[in-house]
Design an enzyme around this catalytic site. Structure first.
Site, PDB file in Angstrom:
ATOM      1  N   TYR A 168       5.953  17.885  -0.353  1.00 57.52           N
ATOM      2  CA  TYR A 168       6.317  16.462  -0.420  1.00 57.52           C
ATOM      3  C   TYR A 168       5.539  15.776  -1.557  1.00 57.52           C
ATOM      4  O   TYR A 168       6.119  15.042  -2.376  1.00 57.52           O
ATOM      5  CB  TYR A 168       6.053  15.753   0.927  1.00 57.52           C
ATOM      6  CG  TYR A 168       6.286  14.272   0.805  1.00 57.52           C
ATOM      7  CD1 TYR A 168       7.581  13.761   0.707  1.00 57.52           C
ATOM      8  CD2 TYR A 168       5.206  13.388   0.694  1.00 57.52           C
ATOM      9  CE1 TYR A 168       7.810  12.405   0.535  1.00 57.52           C
ATOM     10  CE2 TYR A 168       5.422  12.022   0.518  1.00 57.52           C
ATOM     11  CZ  TYR A 168       6.723  11.542   0.436  1.00 57.52           C
ATOM     12  OH  TYR A 168       6.946  10.201   0.235  1.00 57.52           O
ATOM     13  N   ARG A 212      -5.785   6.869   2.518  1.00 54.78           N
ATOM     14  CA  ARG A 212      -6.219   5.464   2.532  1.00 54.78           C
ATOM     15  C   ARG A 212      -5.226   4.566   3.256  1.00 54.78           C
ATOM     16  O   ARG A 212      -5.603   3.616   3.946  1.00 54.78           O
ATOM     17  CB  ARG A 212      -6.394   5.013   1.077  1.00 54.78           C
ATOM     18  CG  ARG A 212      -6.870   3.601   0.892  1.00 54.78           C
ATOM     19  CD  ARG A 212      -6.549   3.106  -0.506  1.00 54.78           C
ATOM     20  NE  ARG A 212      -5.103   3.099  -0.747  1.00 54.78           N
ATOM     21  CZ  ARG A 212      -4.541   2.953  -1.946  1.00 54.78           C
ATOM     22  NH1 ARG A 212      -5.280   2.810  -3.015  1.00 54.78           N
ATOM     23  NH2 ARG A 212      -3.219   2.950  -2.077  1.00 54.78           N
ATOM     24  N   ARG A 225       6.297   5.151   8.656  1.00 57.46           N
ATOM     25  CA  ARG A 225       6.600   6.347   7.852  1.00 57.46           C
ATOM     26  C   ARG A 225       5.289   7.076   7.670  1.00 57.46           C
ATOM     27  O   ARG A 225       4.343   6.540   7.120  1.00 57.46           O
ATOM     28  CB  ARG A 225       7.116   5.923   6.471  1.00 57.46           C
ATOM     29  CG  ARG A 225       8.580   5.583   6.479  1.00 57.46           C
ATOM     30  CD  ARG A 225       9.307   6.183   5.277  1.00 57.46           C
ATOM     31  NE  ARG A 225       9.323   7.637   5.304  1.00 57.46           N
ATOM     32  CZ  ARG A 225       9.674   8.388   4.264  1.00 57.46           C
ATOM     33  NH1 ARG A 225       9.980   7.844   3.124  1.00 57.46           N
ATOM     34  NH2 ARG A 225       9.692   9.695   4.358  1.00 57.46           N
ATOM     35  N   PHE A 285      -6.032   6.788 -19.692  1.00 57.57           N
ATOM     36  CA  PHE A 285      -4.854   6.593 -18.834  1.00 57.57           C
ATOM     37  C   PHE A 285      -4.869   7.608 -17.680  1.00 57.57           C
ATOM     38  O   PHE A 285      -4.553   7.275 -16.538  1.00 57.57           O
ATOM     39  CB  PHE A 285      -3.595   6.749 -19.706  1.00 57.57           C
ATOM     40  CG  PHE A 285      -2.309   6.845 -18.938  1.00 57.57           C
ATOM     41  CD1 PHE A 285      -1.718   5.713 -18.403  1.00 57.57           C
ATOM     42  CD2 PHE A 285      -1.668   8.065 -18.756  1.00 57.57           C
ATOM     43  CE1 PHE A 285      -0.521   5.797 -17.700  1.00 57.57           C
ATOM     44  CE2 PHE A 285      -0.472   8.160 -18.061  1.00 57.57           C
ATOM     45  CZ  PHE A 285       0.097   7.021 -17.522  1.00 57.57           C
TER      46      PHE A 285
HETATM   47  C1  IN0 Z   1       1.020   7.387 -12.025  1.00 57.24           C
HETATM   48  C2  IN0 Z   1      -0.402   7.829 -11.891  1.00 57.24           C
HETATM   49  C3  IN0 Z   1      -0.899   8.719 -13.012  1.00 57.24           C
HETATM   50  C4  IN0 Z   1      -1.588   8.229 -14.078  1.00 57.24           C
HETATM   51  C5  IN0 Z   1      -2.078   9.072 -15.066  1.00 57.24           C
HETATM   52  C6  IN0 Z   1      -1.872  10.425 -15.017  1.00 57.24           C
HETATM   53  C7  IN0 Z   1      -1.176  10.975 -13.950  1.00 57.24           C
HETATM   54  C8  IN0 Z   1      -0.957  12.371 -13.872  1.00 57.24           C
HETATM   55  C9  IN0 Z   1      -0.276  12.894 -12.815  1.00 57.24           C
HETATM   56  C10 IN0 Z   1       0.254  12.076 -11.842  1.00 57.24           C
HETATM   57  C11 IN0 Z   1       0.046  10.711 -11.880  1.00 57.24           C
HETATM   58  C12 IN0 Z   1      -0.667  10.131 -12.927  1.00 57.24           C
HETATM   59  O1  IN0 Z   1      -1.318   6.769 -11.711  1.00 57.24           O
HETATM   60  C13 IN0 Z   1      -0.940   5.649 -10.927  1.00 57.24           C
HETATM   61  C14 IN0 Z   1      -2.149   4.747 -10.707  1.00 57.24           C
HETATM   62  C15 IN0 Z   1      -1.769   3.391 -10.103  1.00 57.24           C
HETATM   63  O2  IN0 Z   1      -0.629   3.019 -10.084  1.00 57.24           O
HETATM   64  N1  IN0 Z   1      -2.724   2.673  -9.576  1.00 57.24           N
HETATM   65  C16 IN0 Z   1      -2.530   1.417  -8.850  1.00 57.24           C
HETATM   66  C17 IN0 Z   1      -3.539   1.334  -7.793  1.00 57.24           C
HETATM   67  C18 IN0 Z   1      -3.036   1.714  -6.445  1.00 57.24           C
HETATM   68  O3  IN0 Z   1      -3.848   1.631  -5.536  1.00 57.24           O
HETATM   69  O4  IN0 Z   1      -1.864   2.029  -6.291  1.00 57.24           O
HETATM   70  C19 IN0 Z   1      -2.783   0.188  -9.682  1.00 57.24           C
HETATM   71  O5  IN0 Z   1      -2.222  -0.861  -9.324  1.00 57.24           O
HETATM   72  O6  IN0 Z   1      -3.560   0.217 -10.634  1.00 57.24           O
HETATM   73  C20 IN0 Z   1      -0.296   6.058  -9.630  1.00 57.24           C
HETATM   74  O7  IN0 Z   1      -0.869   5.866  -8.568  1.00 57.24           O
HETATM   75  N2  IN0 Z   1       0.966   6.628  -9.678  1.00 57.24           N
HETATM   76  C21 IN0 Z   1       1.667   6.839 -10.893  1.00 57.24           C
HETATM   77  C22 IN0 Z   1       3.012   6.504 -10.961  1.00 57.24           C
HETATM   78  C23 IN0 Z   1       3.699   6.619 -12.147  1.00 57.24           C
HETATM   79  C24 IN0 Z   1       3.032   7.096 -13.273  1.00 57.24           C
HETATM   80 CL1  IN0 Z   1       3.884   7.211 -14.772  1.00 57.24          CL
HETATM   81  C25 IN0 Z   1       1.695   7.471 -13.222  1.00 57.24           C
HETATM   82  C26 IN0 Z   1       1.673   6.909  -8.416  1.00 57.24           C
HETATM   83  C27 IN0 Z   1       1.601   8.371  -7.870  1.00 57.24           C
HETATM   84  C28 IN0 Z   1       2.471   8.436  -6.615  1.00 57.24           C
HETATM   85  C29 IN0 Z   1       0.190   8.774  -7.493  1.00 57.24           C
HETATM   86  C30 IN0 Z   1       2.149   9.366  -8.898  1.00 57.24           C
END
Ligand code: IN0
Length: 411
Positions: A168, A212, A225, A285
């Site tokens: 998942y 969390r 969920r 990043f």
């Molecule tokens: C992310 C990821 C992310 C960033 C950088 C490299 C990555 C490599 C592999 C997978 C994911 C990667 O980072 C974000 C971070 C984020 O959104 N932080 C939130 C804080 C929070 O608590 O949610 C903020 O508001 O700053 C992330 O969580 N995800 C994400 C989504 C799309 C992209 Cl392009 C990059 C979500 C997830 C589900 C963990 C992949």
């Protein structure tokens, strides 16, 4: 904690917080003139706040691709998350979402608040998508296709085993890692990372979120969920909801610690993914969310509050992570330090204590083997009174100046 509380308890967090606020204010003024890009960047700032800031620091071409990728994934997530849409409607939408990226006549209204706006105006994201270079479009399309299919599969299936849990998390986050690695490669900034390391980057972030967000997810209306795998939680309770009741808290915390121990497996891969990154903006990043994740795990470990409220890192500590994560040395230092904090919270009576200790040992070794940790105790210094009082004096002198600067910046 309010501003005064931060000044008193963590004066070292004031400057990074002001710096972050100023950077956010600066960036909110740099919205592009075209309607679709203006919408994309405004939306990004609304749904991800501090993360938006790190995206904006990427070079212009890659930044546009990542911004669109992020919003497309958020939209897919909004469909998956909307518990008021029936399975029969949801599954075909998830499975065909990648095709709709090219169809400007397509729309599907769901979600709430900012996410509803994202869905209602998704056409603007599509216009931005269609302006990207073909290689970026193909990378985004492929991941959207695989993620949508994976989400559809798990709409109809519970997360039972640890294998299901990893599967998942692969669909919803590991694939994001694969997609980002491809975008970095297409942009010619980085070599193409292996799928396995890219996947681990996503799994570590997603498992931290799932741990969390226990309370938020269980209390979800109209229907909870849950993503904690039965194979883990059934060792501690009859039903997953039981963990939120006070009489079960001892077992709840044992299960929480088991979940944290499971997430720690991915750290070594994450460090291996980040170490060879060449571009400074891409490095930050990737690294900032990872440092936030290990910090959050350290905070959640053995912490009963996960079952009572939302446990999050202080805003000031987040601001410090954003300001002070610039090199691999900073990452090793932070991982070492947060792992040591987590280790200090392990109790012998915890059923998984020896496995947790083993996993922490592996992480600490990976950090020290790099030979580049010098400044330990950066984030978690015990209060050193003389140092703090000098800092406090400085803060009281500097705060009015910084506030004035912030005010001028807003004009
Ligand atoms: C992310 C990821 C992310 C960033 C950088 C490299 C990555 C490599 C592999 C997978 C994911 C990667 O980072 C974000 C971070 C984020 O959104 N932080 C939130 C804080 C929070 O608590 O949610 C903020 O508001 O700053 C992330 O969580 N995800 C994400 C989504 C799309 C992209 Cl392009 C990059 C979500 C997830 C589900 C963990 C992949």
């Amino acid at each position: 904690m309010g501003l005064l509380g931060t000044i008193m308890d963590h004066p070292e967090e004031i400057y990074p917080m002001v710096k972050l606020k100023m950077a956010a204010a600066r960036i909110s003024k740099q919205i592009p003139p075209e309607e679709h890009w203006a919408f994309a960047y405004t939306m990004l700032q609304k749904v991800s706040r501090s993360f938006a800031l790190v995206i904006q620091q990427l070079g212009p071409e890659l930044r546009n691709a990542v911004c669109v990728f992020y919003l497309v994934l958020r939209a897919l997530d909004t469909v998956e998350d909307d518990t008021s849409v029936s399975t029969e409607i949801k599954v075909p939408i998830l499975e065909s979402f990648y095709r709709h990226l090219y169809d400007l006549n397509w729309s599907f209204s769901c979600g709430t608040k900012d996410y509803k706006i994202l869905m209602d105006k998704f056409q603007l994201v599509q216009i931005a998508f269609l302006e990207l270079n073909k290689d970026y479009q193909e990378a985004i399309e492929e991941i959207t296709k695989r993620m949508g299919a994976g989400m559809a599969k798990f709409i109809q299936k519970e997360v039972e085993t640890v294998v299901d849990y990893d599967e998942y998390c692969h669909y919803v986050a590991g694939l994001v890692g694969l997609g980002l690695s491809k975008l970095f490669y297409v942009a010619r900034f980085e070599d193409l990372a292996s799928d396995s390391l890219s996947n681990s980057m996503g799994l570590f972030l997603q498992k931290t979120n799932i741990i969390r967000d226990y309370l938020e997810d269980i209390n979800e209306i109209p229907k909870s969920r849950m993503f904690w795998p039965r194979e883990i939680w059934s060792k501690y309770a009859e039903k997953l909801e039981d963990f939120k009741y006070e009489e079960n808290f001892e077992k709840s915390v044992q299960c929480l610690n088991d979940m944290v121990t499971n997430a720690l497996i991915h750290v070594e891969h994450c460090l291996q993914y980040m170490a060879p990154l060449k571009d400074q903006a891409i490095f930050r990043f990737c690294a900032i969310p990872q440092v936030m994740a290990i910090g959050t795990l350290a905070l959640c470990y053995n912490n009963v509050n996960v079952f009572k409220e939302v446990v999050k890192m202080r805003r000031g500590l987040t601001a410090r992570v954003i300001a002070e994560t610039n090199t691999m040395k900073d990452v090793y230092g932070a991982f070492y330090e947060f792992s040591a904090l987590l280790e200090s919270k392990i109790e012998d009576k915890d059923p998984n204590s020896s496995l947790t200790r083993k996993r922490i040992e592996v992480i600490k070794k990976a950090c020290t083997a790099s030979g580049s940790i010098t400044k330990r105790g950066k984030y978690l210094n015990e209060r050193r009174s003389s140092y703090n009082s000098v800092l406090m004096m400085l803060v009281f002198l500097l705060v009015p100046v910084l506030l004035a600067l912030l005010f001028l910046n807003k004009q």
